[in-house]
Scaffold this motif. Structure first.
Motif, PDB file in Angstrom:
ATOM      1  N   PRO A 181       1.099  -1.080  -0.836  1.00  0.00           N
ATOM      2  CA  PRO A 181       0.371   0.217  -0.091  1.00  0.00           C
ATOM      3  C   PRO A 181       0.835   1.584  -0.129  1.00  0.00           C
ATOM      4  O   PRO A 181       1.831   1.720   0.401  1.00  0.00           O
ATOM      5  CB  PRO A 181      -0.841  -0.488   0.938  1.00  0.00           C
ATOM      6  CG  PRO A 181      -0.884  -2.098   1.845  1.00  0.00           C
ATOM      7  CD  PRO A 181       0.611  -2.163   1.290  1.00  0.00           C
ATOM      8  N   ALA A 182       0.014   2.628  -0.110  1.00  0.00           N
ATOM      9  CA  ALA A 182       0.892   3.905  -0.964  1.00  0.00           C
ATOM     10  C   ALA A 182       1.641   4.019   0.533  1.00  0.00           C
ATOM     11  O   ALA A 182       0.434   4.071   1.545  1.00  0.00           O
ATOM     12  CB  ALA A 182      -0.250   4.367  -1.286  1.00  0.00           C
ATOM     13  N   LYS A 183       2.533   4.946   0.502  1.00  0.00           N
ATOM     14  CA  LYS A 183       3.031   5.065   2.102  1.00  0.00           C
ATOM     15  C   LYS A 183       2.554   4.262   2.852  1.00  0.00           C
ATOM     16  O   LYS A 183       3.019   4.528   4.468  1.00  0.00           O
ATOM     17  CB  LYS A 183       2.271   6.829   2.308  1.00  0.00           C
ATOM     18  CG  LYS A 183       2.139   7.463   1.218  1.00  0.00           C
ATOM     19  CD  LYS A 183       2.172   8.719   1.728  1.00  0.00           C
ATOM     20  CE  LYS A 183       2.218  10.202   0.073  1.00  0.00           C
ATOM     21  NZ  LYS A 183       2.466  11.542   0.814  1.00  0.00           N
ATOM     22  N   VAL A 184       3.363   3.089   3.055  1.00  0.00           N
ATOM     23  CA  VAL A 184       3.204   1.688   4.064  1.00  0.00           C
ATOM     24  C   VAL A 184       4.634   1.397   4.075  1.00  0.00           C
ATOM     25  O   VAL A 184       5.053   1.048   2.938  1.00  0.00           O
ATOM     26  CB  VAL A 184       2.511   0.859   3.965  1.00  0.00           C
ATOM     27  CG1 VAL A 184       2.706   0.214   5.380  1.00  0.00           C
ATOM     28  CG2 VAL A 184       0.236   1.471   4.646  1.00  0.00           C
ATOM     29  N   LEU A 185       5.799   2.002   4.374  1.00  0.00           N
ATOM     30  CA  LEU A 185       6.619   1.127   4.799  1.00  0.00           C
ATOM     31  C   LEU A 185       7.291  -0.071   4.563  1.00  0.00           C
ATOM     32  O   LEU A 185       6.828  -1.190   6.055  1.00  0.00           O
ATOM     33  CB  LEU A 185       7.768   2.186   5.677  1.00  0.00           C
ATOM     34  CG  LEU A 185       9.301   2.343   5.738  1.00  0.00           C
ATOM     35  CD1 LEU A 185      10.219   3.426   5.425  1.00  0.00           C
ATOM     36  CD2 LEU A 185       9.536   1.234   6.602  1.00  0.00           C
ATOM     37  N   LYS A 186       8.089  -0.671   4.143  1.00  0.00           N
ATOM     38  CA  LYS A 186       8.336  -2.031   4.239  1.00  0.00           C
ATOM     39  C   LYS A 186      10.310  -1.901   4.389  1.00  0.00           C
ATOM     40  O   LYS A 186      10.492  -1.134   4.510  1.00  0.00           O
ATOM     41  CB  LYS A 186       8.527  -2.531   3.001  1.00  0.00           C
ATOM     42  CG  LYS A 186       6.900  -2.602   2.473  1.00  0.00           C
ATOM     43  CD  LYS A 186       6.736  -3.650   0.917  1.00  0.00           C
ATOM     44  CE  LYS A 186       5.333  -3.390   0.398  1.00  0.00           C
ATOM     45  NZ  LYS A 186       5.330  -3.993  -1.110  1.00  0.00           N
ATOM     46  N   LYS A 187      10.295  -2.730   5.592  1.00  0.00           N
ATOM     47  CA  LYS A 187      11.844  -3.394   5.513  1.00  0.00           C
ATOM     48  C   LYS A 187      12.997  -3.478   4.997  1.00  0.00           C
ATOM     49  O   LYS A 187      13.568  -3.222   5.159  1.00  0.00           O
ATOM     50  CB  LYS A 187      11.267  -3.657   6.370  1.00  0.00           C
ATOM     51  CG  LYS A 187      11.236  -3.765   7.598  1.00  0.00           C
ATOM     52  CD  LYS A 187      10.754  -4.130   8.632  1.00  0.00           C
ATOM     53  CE  LYS A 187      10.189  -3.805  10.643  1.00  0.00           C
ATOM     54  NZ  LYS A 187      10.594  -4.889  11.774  1.00  0.00           N
ATOM     55  N   GLY A 188      12.688  -3.695   3.163  1.00  0.00           N
ATOM     56  CA  GLY A 188      12.901  -4.116   2.314  1.00  0.00           C
ATOM     57  C   GLY A 188      14.521  -2.214   2.345  1.00  0.00           C
ATOM     58  O   GLY A 188      15.867  -2.949   2.447  1.00  0.00           O
ATOM     59  N   ALA A 189      14.692  -1.045   2.300  1.00  0.00           N
ATOM     60  CA  ALA A 189      15.604  -0.628   2.309  1.00  0.00           C
ATOM     61  C   ALA A 189      16.205  -0.075   3.620  1.00  0.00           C
ATOM     62  O   ALA A 189      17.855  -0.058   3.485  1.00  0.00           O
ATOM     63  CB  ALA A 189      14.599   0.959   2.215  1.00  0.00           C
ATOM     64  N   LEU A 190      15.379  -0.640   4.473  1.00  0.00           N
ATOM     65  CA  LEU A 190      15.899  -0.595   5.882  1.00  0.00           C
ATOM     66  C   LEU A 190      16.880  -1.800   5.847  1.00  0.00           C
ATOM     67  O   LEU A 190      18.561  -1.996   5.883  1.00  0.00           O
ATOM     68  CB  LEU A 190      15.283  -0.904   6.770  1.00  0.00           C
ATOM     69  CG  LEU A 190      14.571   0.073   7.520  1.00  0.00           C
ATOM     70  CD1 LEU A 190      13.684   0.040   8.328  1.00  0.00           C
ATOM     71  CD2 LEU A 190      15.085   1.567   7.395  1.00  0.00           C
ATOM     72  N   ARG A 191      16.975  -3.245   5.453  1.00  0.00           N
ATOM     73  CA  ARG A 191      17.790  -4.493   5.700  1.00  0.00           C
ATOM     74  C   ARG A 191      19.075  -3.805   4.578  1.00  0.00           C
ATOM     75  O   ARG A 191      20.399  -4.788   4.641  1.00  0.00           O
ATOM     76  CB  ARG A 191      16.964  -5.543   5.289  1.00  0.00           C
ATOM     77  CG  ARG A 191      15.862  -6.245   5.992  1.00  0.00           C
ATOM     78  CD  ARG A 191      14.733  -6.959   5.881  1.00  0.00           C
ATOM     79  NE  ARG A 191      13.801  -7.532   6.771  1.00  0.00           N
ATOM     80  CZ  ARG A 191      12.715  -8.197   6.466  1.00  0.00           C
ATOM     81  NH1 ARG A 191      12.310  -9.051   4.813  1.00  0.00           N
ATOM     82  NH2 ARG A 191      12.417  -8.574   7.326  1.00  0.00           N
ATOM     83  N   LEU A 192      18.487  -3.424   2.879  1.00  0.00           N
ATOM     84  CA  LEU A 192      19.379  -3.247   2.087  1.00  0.00           C
ATOM     85  C   LEU A 192      20.533  -1.949   2.487  1.00  0.00           C
ATOM     86  O   LEU A 192      22.237  -2.168   3.020  1.00  0.00           O
ATOM     87  CB  LEU A 192      19.370  -2.679   0.868  1.00  0.00           C
ATOM     88  CG  LEU A 192      19.812  -2.809  -0.195  1.00  0.00           C
ATOM     89  CD1 LEU A 192      19.900  -3.388  -0.524  1.00  0.00           C
ATOM     90  CD2 LEU A 192      19.059  -2.034  -1.032  1.00  0.00           C
TER      91      LEU A 192
END
Length: 255
Positions: A181-192
């Motif tokens: 969903p829009a503007k719901v942060l997923k953790k992919g960027a954090l893990r990367l």
């Protein structure tokens, strides 16, 4: 003398090597040579395939050109105000992740078309309908184009992105992509960021006048001659101990 010799087409009426059988030769010629009608049909059958291939090739280049024209229009006609750009540029020398909501991709690429970062890479969905975007990214000058997303070679793409970050590449990423969903942060960027050891630089956009598309993310396209702000947040360095706090900071700084 045999009575058959009186018939002009009898084999006994002339020597063997001089015999001619017009009807037989005619039928043999038709069997050995390809029929002009069949050849025409075969040629006609191949034309639609060539036409579709040409339509696909020139079609996606045409759409890529239209997208490029849109990006150039945004950059050349809009009044753009930058905040925190100097710090972002210093981080770009060592490589970083640039995070933005999916709705801002059009504006971001409009800026990138004239402010190219050193050693840049981008990840896009590998779907066929994204081919114009793939072509556009090459025209914009990205050094590396990684094709992958969740469920579509996502793991391989993640490993490749991590390797490029360690080599000093700058990579934009949408924490709410690829399908929301829009503007719901997923953790992919954090893990990367955690895996590569490179910081995340949040980018927030504030528009005065714009319209939205009908996609799931309702992409924002600023009106020509309008004004918008580009706000670079402070770099976020993700560690195991700060993972949860980094998620909160990133969500806040993205707006």
């Amino acid at each position: 003398m045999n009575h058959l010799s009186n018939y002009p087409h009898s084999p006994l009426s002339f020597p063997f090597e001089q015999q001619s059988f017009p009807k037989f030769k005619s039928s043999q010629k038709e069997d050995s040579a390809p029929s002009p009608t069949l050849k025409t049909e075969e040629t006609t059958a191949r034309k639609p395939f060539r036409f579709r291939a040409a339509l696909y090739y020139y079609g996606h280049h045409f759409f890529a050109f239209c997208l490029l024209a849109l990006l150039k229009t945004i950059y050349w006609t809009c009044r753009i105000e930058y905040k925190g750009e100097d710090q972002a540029e210093s981080e770009a020398q060592q490589g970083a992740l640039y995070a933005l909501w999916h709705e801002n991709w059009v504006t971001y690429f409009g800026l990138f078309s004239h402010q190219r970062q050193p050693k840049s890479a981008v990840m896009l969905h590998p779907a066929r309908y994204m081919k114009p975007s793939h072509t556009l990214m090459r025209w914009l000058g990205y050094d590396e184009l990684i094709l992958g997303s969740t469920g579509n070679s996502g793991k391989e793409a993640f490993i490749k992105l991590s390797k490029l970050l360690k080599e000093g590449y700058n990579i934009p990423i949408s924490p709410d992509g690829p399908l929301g969903p829009a503007k719901v942060l997923k953790k992919g960027a954090l893990r990367l960021s955690l895996l590569s050891g490179k910081p995340i630089i949040p980018i927030q956009f504030r528009y005065k006048s714009y319209f939205r598309t009908g996609d799931w993310d309702k992409k924002i396209i600023p009106f020509p001659f309008s004004k918008f702000e580009v706000i670079y947040g402070k770099p976020i360095f993700v560690t195991e101990a700060t993972l949860e706090q980094s998620e909160l900071d990133l969500t806040r700084d993205l707006g």
